[in-house]
Design an enzyme around this catalytic site. Sequence first.
Site, PDB file in Angstrom:
ATOM      1  N   HIS A   8       0.642  -1.152   0.225  1.00  0.00           N
ATOM      2  CA  HIS A   8       0.078  -0.115   0.031  1.00  0.00           C
ATOM      3  C   HIS A   8       0.821   1.106  -0.050  1.00  0.00           C
ATOM      4  CE1 HIS A   8       0.594   0.864   4.141  1.00  0.00           C
ATOM      5  NE2 HIS A   8       0.794  -0.221   4.289  1.00  0.00           N
ATOM      6  N   GLN A  10       1.976   5.132   1.246  1.00  0.00           N
ATOM      7  CA  GLN A  10       2.437   5.499   2.307  1.00  0.00           C
ATOM      8  C   GLN A  10       1.069   5.957   3.308  1.00  0.00           C
ATOM      9  OE1 GLN A  10       3.288   9.595   3.417  1.00  0.00           O
ATOM     10  NE2 GLN A  10       5.145   9.040   3.946  1.00  0.00           N
ATOM     11  N   GLU A  86      -1.944  -6.427   7.576  1.00  0.00           N
ATOM     12  CA  GLU A  86      -0.430  -6.338   7.989  1.00  0.00           C
ATOM     13  C   GLU A  86      -0.040  -7.397   9.336  1.00  0.00           C
ATOM     14  OE1 GLU A  86       2.347  -6.252   8.031  1.00  0.00           O
ATOM     15  OE2 GLU A  86       2.992  -4.007   7.823  1.00  0.00           O
ATOM     16  N   TYR A  89       0.857  -5.961  15.318  1.00  0.00           N
ATOM     17  CA  TYR A  89       2.061  -5.429  16.217  1.00  0.00           C
ATOM     18  C   TYR A  89       1.740  -5.458  17.811  1.00  0.00           C
ATOM     19  CZ  TYR A  89       5.609  -4.377  12.791  1.00  0.00           C
ATOM     20  OH  TYR A  89       6.597  -4.491  11.960  1.00  0.00           O
TER      21      TYR A  89
END
Length: 227
Positions: A8, A10, A86, A89
């Site tokens: 993708h 930024q 993604e 995290y």
Amino acid sequence: MELVFIRHGQSEWNAKNLFTGWRDVKLSEQGLAEAAAAGKKLKENGYEFDIAFTSVLTRAIKTCNIVLEESDQLFVPQIKTWRLNERHYGQLQGLDKKQTAEQYGDEQVRIWRRSYDTLPPLLDKDDEFSAHKDRRYAHLPADVVPDGENLKVTLERVLPFWEDQIAPAILSGKRVLVAAHGNSLRALAKHIEGISDEDIMGLEIPTGQPLVYKLDDNLKVIEKFYL
């Protein structure tokens, strides 16, 4: 056979240097421009697609849409899947990378970001930003929805979709675009290129740049290059 990856453009959090993961953020103005430029570049180089795969996160979906629109291929079917999201995290999501490095040390943050098998601190399931509270994932068993991932776990998540959907599409002769994220694409790259656990730490995939793989009949990489 060819396969095109695009990370993708930024995002607003890329621009702010924040850990993003499964948090759903928009593309920045630069990211929108990167996606448009990628679509134009693909058109100029004669790339046509029969199917596109993307995640269920806005920044990847938007990139996919813009790339197809700018290359006059908005009619191409898109399949959206959480498996291309993604890497999650964990508790790092939303934190400033520089401030996190100041708190935990550069080496610890480097390991969290790049290590193949080190998990970040896990996010509590009751956290307001937990994926368990997001209706995008309501159809998934609770033990499948992650609270934090390393690249190894990300690959284990992505690989079934590669084997069930992407690889068969390529082998059937379809021209495939995968618009996803830095770490889901790194995981796929590790698999198709046979990159070692150590060497994958050094692989970086830039935002908004089409990455082309030329593959043989066994989906082994003959050549790879950025447009």
